[in-house]
Design an enzyme around this catalytic site. Structure first.
Site, mmCIF file in Angstrom:
data_model
loop_
_atom_site.group_PDB
_atom_site.id
_atom_site.type_symbol
_atom_site.label_atom_id
_atom_site.label_comp_id
_atom_site.label_asym_id
_atom_site.label_seq_id
_atom_site.Cartn_x
_atom_site.Cartn_y
_atom_site.Cartn_z
ATOM 1 N N CYS A 1 -24.116 -39.351 12.631
ATOM 2 C CA CYS A 1 -23.505 -40.024 13.779
ATOM 3 C C CYS A 1 -23.183 -41.496 13.537
ATOM 4 O O CYS A 1 -22.034 -41.920 13.670
ATOM 5 C CB CYS A 1 -24.409 -39.898 14.997
ATOM 6 S SG CYS A 1 -24.590 -38.213 15.612
ATOM 7 N N HIS B 1 -23.377 -44.924 17.891
ATOM 8 C CA HIS B 1 -24.615 -44.158 18.005
ATOM 9 C C HIS B 1 -25.627 -44.922 18.851
ATOM 10 O O HIS B 1 -26.367 -44.328 19.632
ATOM 11 C CB HIS B 1 -25.193 -43.863 16.624
ATOM 12 C CG HIS B 1 -26.463 -43.055 16.673
ATOM 13 N ND1 HIS B 1 -26.477 -41.728 17.025
ATOM 14 C CD2 HIS B 1 -27.753 -43.393 16.449
ATOM 15 C CE1 HIS B 1 -27.721 -41.273 16.994
ATOM 16 N NE2 HIS B 1 -28.512 -42.265 16.662
#
Length: 492
Positions: free
Chosen positions: A79, A133
């Site tokens: 991510c 993220h």
């Protein structure tokens, strides 16, 4: 002929509506709005990508209004690095982020990012849901930064079970990591609730409200949906779109001759309640998770549809560039593996759809493209200049003519401790080198033929008949200058 009162009235209504919904700042400058959907863990398994069983009408509709990229690749199947790579238009080796926890501005306080770039151009920049993220990343670049919701479960039974397990863990003296695991709950949830009971439903609502507030201003908006990330928890009606028996359990067999370094034990999934700490899942568990993933995809798709419907209702569609992408792919029992965290095709290939006013509609492109191409694309197509230091290429030529060639290969990478795996994807082959950061020695090589399968069953790198090909691909990788004096290596 003198128009009737009714005709004049309708004409005036049209003029007033146009005045209401037009953006005067954009009209004067010729700039375009930008709306980017970030979708977590979304592999290109959508109806518009050929997965007929998946119900994804909103994303399919977006594809019909733009160009669908069949061969788009993220730069790292994790991510944080993937999203930072997209937001900077740079490879992980350049921006220095190859892990989950390092904030971008800690490594490079002067980093040029997409929201920062658009904010300097006078745009309202807004972020809703999971964009970076970590919400702390790049805060100065946002005019509006929505809260990142922590809601993962909505069923009272699930929430009560988690509360009881955590309380029991505390009584037994569980440490922080153990309590975090107990608090994760089950990997799936089916709840009789409305969409807004979950984080993504709230994100869609916040994005819609922002569109209404900023309809008369140039805007750069990022909308991040967490599904289909674990846990596969959505309202029941999305589960009801599928039947459990329609899902097939893949063969649990790793590619012959592949190094163990290439794979993971999918610890991300194992942390959820009911998932074994080691070994394979049962067929029943596999189908349940596949079902939950499909339901989560349809849930995310519905949220995309809500935001797009509001964009249309406000009359903003014809002056807005819309991008939808997945931050990385995902394994759903393929090879007997789950989640991401590898250089495999399933982890690095992602969905990418771009719909831009005045460009191709309902087209598909087989060109090899990278997610770092998004930055220069939206910068250029919104009427701005591409800032120096961007390593991607504008996709506008492909949005005009999707059949064009674009680049000879796409690059991805993934670290294993002090060893970095660099992976190069051509139109047929995936070639990977695992390189020690201290000695720069290549310790393993992988070569997979993707002519007929996303899950080839043999590593061909050591076969004599492919020696010339391996040498050529290795030279291409070195010529790309992605190996050596990188910020990532400097940290190790």
């Amino acid at each position: 002929m003198i128009p009737s009162t009714k005709t004049l009235g309708l004409a005036l209504q049209g003029i007033f509506a146009a005045a209401l919904f037009a953006s005067p700042l954009l009209a004067e400058s010729g700039e375009k709005n930008v709306l980017i959907f970030f979708i977590d863990d979304l592999r290109p398994e959508l109806h518009c990508y050929g997965a007929d069983y998946i119900k994804s009408p909103a994303i399919d509709s977006l594809a019909s209004q733009g160009v669908l990229f069949e061969s788009a690749y993220c730069q790292q199947a994790l991510c944080a690095p993937s999203r930072i790579s997209m937001m900077t238009g740079q490879y992980p080796d350049t921006n220095g982020i190859a892990d989950l926890f390092t904030p971008l501005l800690k490594v490079d306080p002067k980093a040029v990012t997409l929201p920062g770039y658009f904010k300097k151009r006078g745009y309202v920049t807004s972020s809703f849901g999971k964009v970076y993220h970590h919400n702390r990343d790049d805060k100065p670049s946002w005019s509006q930064l929505g809260p990142k919701s922590a809601i993962k479960y909505a069923s009272p039974e699930t929430l009560k079970g988690i509360e009881e397990r955590v309380a029991e863990g505390r009584r037994k003296g569980a440490d922080v990591d153990e309590l975090r695991t107990l608090g994760k709950g089950p990997a799936v949830e089916i709840a009789e609730v409305e969409d807004e009971a979950y984080a993504d439903g709230q994100v869609a609502k916040e994005a819609i409200e922002s569109l209404r507030r900023n309809k008369d201003k140039p805007f750069f908006m990022c909308v991040g949906f967490a599904k289909p990330h674990l846990p596969f928890a959505t309202p029941k009606r999305y589960w009801d779109l599928y039947k459990r028996e329609q899902f097939t359990v893949p063969e649990r067999k790793l590619p012959e001759g592949a190094p163990s370094l290439a794979f993971t034990v999918w610890g991300e999934l194992r942390g959820y309640l009911g998932i074994p700490e080691e070994g394979d899942l049962t067929d029943e568990q596999t189908r349940e998770l596949q079902h939950g993933y499909a339901a989560s995809v349809s849930f995310a798709d519905a949220q995309v549809g809500k935001v797009m419907a509001e964009l249309d209702r406000l009359g903003l569609r014809e002056n807005t560039i819309v991008v939808l992408w997945g931050d990385h792919g995902y394994k759903l029992g393929d090879y007997g593996l789950w989640c991401k965290h590898t250089n495999l095709e399933l982890d690095t290939r992602v969905p990418l759809i771009i719909s831009a006013p005045g460009h191709a509609k309902g087209e598909r492109s087989k060109a090899l493209v990278e997610i770092i191409d998004i930055f220069p694309t939206v910068a250029e197509m919104s009427g701005g200049d591409i800032p120096s230091g961007r390593e991607g290429k504008s996709l506008e030529p492909l949005l005009q003519d999707p059949g064009k060639d674009f680049r000879p290969f796409a690059l991805s990478q993934y670290p294993r401790g002090s060893t970095m795996g660099y992976s190069l994807r051509t139109d047929r082959w995936r070639y990977t080198e695992w390189i020690k950061s201290d000695t720069k020695q290549v310790v393993f090589k992988e070569l997979y033929d993707h002519r007929e399968s996303e899950t080839p069953q043999k590593n061909l790198a050591d076969e004599a008949e492919h020696a010339e090909l391996v040498s050529k691909l290795s030279q291409q990788m070195n010529a790309a200058q992605r190996v050596g004096s990188s910020k990532v290596y400097e940290k190790n």
